[in-house]
Write an enzyme that holds these catalytic residues in place. Structure first.
Site, mmCIF file in Angstrom:
data_model
loop_
_atom_site.group_PDB
_atom_site.id
_atom_site.type_symbol
_atom_site.label_atom_id
_atom_site.label_comp_id
_atom_site.label_asym_id
_atom_site.label_seq_id
_atom_site.Cartn_x
_atom_site.Cartn_y
_atom_site.Cartn_z
ATOM 1 N N ALA A 287 0.825 -1.064 -0.389
ATOM 2 C CA ALA A 287 0.555 0.131 0.137
ATOM 3 C C ALA A 287 1.058 0.944 -0.091
ATOM 4 C CB ALA A 287 -0.820 -0.176 1.553
ATOM 5 N N GLY B 286 0.348 -5.279 0.887
ATOM 6 C CA GLY B 286 -0.444 -4.576 -0.145
ATOM 7 C C GLY B 286 -0.411 -5.180 -1.668
ATOM 8 N N GLU C 220 -0.784 -9.026 -0.740
ATOM 9 C CA GLU C 220 -2.864 -9.444 -0.713
ATOM 10 C C GLU C 220 -3.017 -9.114 -1.450
ATOM 11 O OE1 GLU C 220 -1.778 -6.482 2.366
ATOM 12 O OE2 GLU C 220 -3.041 -7.798 3.757
ATOM 13 N N GLU D 142 4.523 -5.499 7.022
ATOM 14 C CA GLU D 142 3.506 -4.915 7.767
ATOM 15 C C GLU D 142 4.107 -4.203 9.532
ATOM 16 O OE1 GLU D 142 2.608 -6.975 5.795
ATOM 17 O OE2 GLU D 142 0.531 -5.712 4.743
#
Ligand code: T1G
Length: 689
Positions: free
Chosen positions: A63, A102, A105, A125
């Protein structure tokens, strides 16, 4: 479609390419365009399958960390992944570079994942004080099993493609044209026919889950959290995947993520993420770096050997020079032993060990340094010795070679002046053990040229170090603040605190070790020698040294050590010595609380940091944080001393320092003007220098 997300078509297989340099972070504009692309492709009859890939050097690396702390703009990552899983057509993620956070993911939302042989995949993370917030804690266990998922997510350490294939995280690993192979796999799946099971519906790895074994591993990992919330939340979220229905576990993951991302610890760790990168920005791309192909290291002792290993670990050939064959052999034997221990522990393959050892060349002749592009001295910490070494280096080093001193305290300008090439000289202050500790203080002397600084900063990152440029003063940034942090340690003992109480206060704060355990480990004699050289005293420590108690190396210091064990035991002799000294100074002991111990040690240290900024010894407050987290173990969840000052409250810090300054008149308590300015403006900027 914008350049950030484009769609190609390869015989009915749509290839979606994300292009968001430098690391294809899933910023809002990318998520928005990607959602539009996937919705349209899902409904497009001519599209039989979808491959997702990235332009540039890496698959999505996560992200966009700069978006955290701001209002979430839809679609968020979870919506993207959920939409992906509504697509019945085969979906394939083609992974190269690093699929992280992310990014991984997103790939878990696809039916299949294929990776380039050099790819790495991970959910880091936790290093940002977070947990995977895009379904990673619920989907990853479904592919690799609960225990592997737990270990990957709590450690944050990526795995290589081969391991990902073995674990079931990817379905194939390729060399060569990854996209072509992803398209071919997608086409094969189309031919084979579905249905294709999304990761969320794969439960076989969970059905075999052994919850007691999981809880045992989670408890062991959580013990190392040292006050950090994220590792605990990561373990809890993966456990939810085993015990709750998918959607409930996903909702619970979201709740945990929202709490962490708003918390001080994650703000601190995100601050450090950017601070490290900011510190490494020494000069623009326009400054031509010098080529470093071979490094010379002078001195094969603890520091010299560790420094030589740091370069070899970065793949650089090293010429290690000592004064005698016997000293050289001792150093090389220690290096060989260190690599043997790593190989035995499995952190280094036998092959890698052989390759690294092959990079070393030993010598006792300065003439063997003439082909070195960088020469680092790690000799005795005496100015006369350093000047003699650099005088000889000046005579043999080739033109353009960079000369570096590893001094911890001495005046690098004075050392530079002892050569004919001060523009090629700087300090490279490694931290012991130099092959392990990340921090490298790069000491910019008055005449150091910009390209030398930039060359060494790039080299530092190349060998896995975290570089921070510092100016010339006694102790540069880290050790100068360490002295400030230590200035009240003996007064605290004389007033009634015990070494164990002080150390406990430090470890409760999140430090890996307290100051008295630390000095027993390093050796009291080092500080004693430094104090004598500067005409300073430390009543208790000097007495211990005069009695021959140097710490672990002599079996006693502030603590006792039995049978060469490293376990610190209470030392009644020290307790008695402290009592005698206190009585001799007319000090009546009192109870001293943890709060006072932390305030009287860390506040002077922050104040010294403000003085360092005022003098231009550090370029920015975040550089000081990077020094302390990477060189001294300042707890990452508190972001470094200068970041933590804002959490603690600068007004409160000033009040306490003013109070102690009024009481004692000690300069270490004299509040730096920049600290007062920080209290008013909330910013460390505007410092002189
Ligand atoms: N977001 C924003 N900027 C990033 C970024 C990211 N994720 N990663 C890197 N950058 C910037 C970085 O600041 C630098 O900027 C430039 O890119 C090059 O980075 C919901 C919550 C990928 C291994 O933690 O580990 O996904 O200084 O110097 O050495 O579950 O970047 O040039 O202006 O580090 O080649 C999870 C973080 C995010 C990976 C490349 N992902 N990045 O290393 O380059 S949270 C991460 C890295 C998340 C979801 C969760 C490394 C790298 P500038 P660099 P590098």
């Amino acid at each position: 479609m914008s350049s950030s997300v484009s769609i190609g078509n390869n015989n009915g297989v749509a290839v979606v390419t994300i292009d968001n340099p430098p690391v294809n972070a899933l910023s809002f504009h990318v998520r928005e365009l990607l959602m539009q692309a996937l919705v349209s492709l899902r409904d497009e009859p001519s599209v039989a399958a979808i491959a997702i890939t990235c332009a540039g050097r890496t698959f999505v690396a996560g992200a966009d960390i700069t978006e955290f702390g701001k209002p979430v703009r839809q679609p968020d990552l979870r919506a993207l992944v959920a939409m992906l899983e509504t697509i019945a057509k085969p979906t394939v993620a083609a992974i190269h570079g690093t699929a992280l956070g992310g990014g991984l993911e997103l790939a878990l939302g696809c039916h299949f994942r294929v990776a380039d042989t050099g790819a790495k995949l991970g959910l880091p993370e936790v290093k940002l004080g977070l947990l995977p917030g895009g379904g990673g804690t619920v989907r990853l266990p479904r592919l690799v099993g609960p225990l592997k998922a737990l270990s990957m997510i709590v450690s944050g350490t990526p795995i290589v493609a081969a391991e990902a294939l073995a674990d079931g995280l990817v379905d194939a690993v390729f060399d060569g044209d990854l996209i072509a192979q992803a398209v071919s796999i997608a086409a094969d799946m189309v031919a084979k026919g579905g249905p294709f099971t999304p990761v969320r519906d794969r439960n076989d790895r969970l059905d075999q889950a052994n919850l007691p074994a999981f809880d045992k591993q989670a408890a062991a990992l959580s013990k190392k959290a040292r006050g950090l919330e994220a590792p605990i939340a990561c373990a809890q979220s993966v456990r939810n995947a085993l015990t709750l229905p998918f959607d409930e576990a996903l909702a619970a993951e979201r709740d945990l993520f929202v709490k962490l991302v708003a918390g001080d610890q994650s703000r601190a760790q995100r601050h450090l993420f950017f601070a490290e990168r900011q510190a490494a920005k020494i000069a623009g791309k326009d400054v031509v770096r010098r080529k470093i192909a071979r490094v010379g290291v002078i001195g094969a002792g603890t520091m010299g050997g560790g420094i030589a290993m740091a370069f070899a670990n970065g793949g650089l050939p090293v010429t290690l020079l000592e004064t005698t064959q016997e000293a050289l052999q001792r150093g090389l034997t220690t290096i060989d032993k260190n690599y043997a221990v790593s190989a035995m522990r499995g952190s280094l393959s036998e092959d890698a060990k052989r390759q690294r050892l092959a990079l070393f060349k030993g010598s006792t002749d300065y003439a063997d340094l003439t082909d070195c592009d960088l020469i680092v001295e790690a000799v005795f910490e005496e100015m006369a010795v350093k000047k003699e070494v650099f005088g000889r280096l000046d005579a043999v080093a080739k033109p353009g070679a960079i000369l570096a001193t590893n001094t911890s305290y001495l005046d690098v300008n004075e050392i530079a002046a002892s050569t004919s090439r001060p523009q090629d000289l700087l300090g490279m202050h490694f931290f012991s053990p130099a092959n392990v500790m990340k921090l490298l203080e790069i000491v910019r002397a008055d005449k150091t040229s910009p390209d030398v600084l930039a060359t060494i900063a790039d080299l530092a990152r190349r060998i896995g170090k975290v570089p921070v440029v510092v100016g010339v003063c006694h102790g540069f940034v880290g050790n100068r603040m360490l002295a400030a942090r230590g200035s009240e340690l003996e007064p605290l003992l004389l007033e009634g605190a015990t070494p164990r109480q002080v150390d406990q206060a430090f470890t409760d704060f999140g430090w890996p070790m307290g100051p008295f355990q630390m000095v027993d480990l390093a050796g009291l004699d080092i500080g004693w020698r430094n104090r004598k050289a500067r005409g300073q005293t430390a009543d208790i420590a000097d007495t211990l040294c005069e009695q021959g108690h140097f710490g672990q190396k002599t079996g006693s210091g502030f603590y006792r050590y039995e049978d060469s064990s490293r376990t610190p035991l209470l030392n009644p002799e020290v307790e008695a010595l402290i009592r005698d000294k206190a009585a001799g100074n007319g000090i009546a002991p009192r109870t001293i609380g943890t709060k006072e111990i932390i305030e009287r040690t860390l506040y002077p240290m922050i104040n010294e940091g403000a003085k360092i900024l005022e003098e231009g010894i550090a370029a920015r407050a975040s550089d000081i944080d990077v020094v302390w987290v990477n060189g001294y173990g300042f707890p990452v969840g508190k972001g470094g001393p200068m970041f933590w000052a804002s959490l603690e409250g600068v007004d409160k810090i000033i009040r306490r320092l003013d109070h102690w300054h009024q009481q004692t008149g000690k300069d270490v308590f004299r509040v730096a003007p920049l600290l007062r300015q920080m209290a008013e403006t909330g910013s460390w900027d505007g410092a002189a220098g």
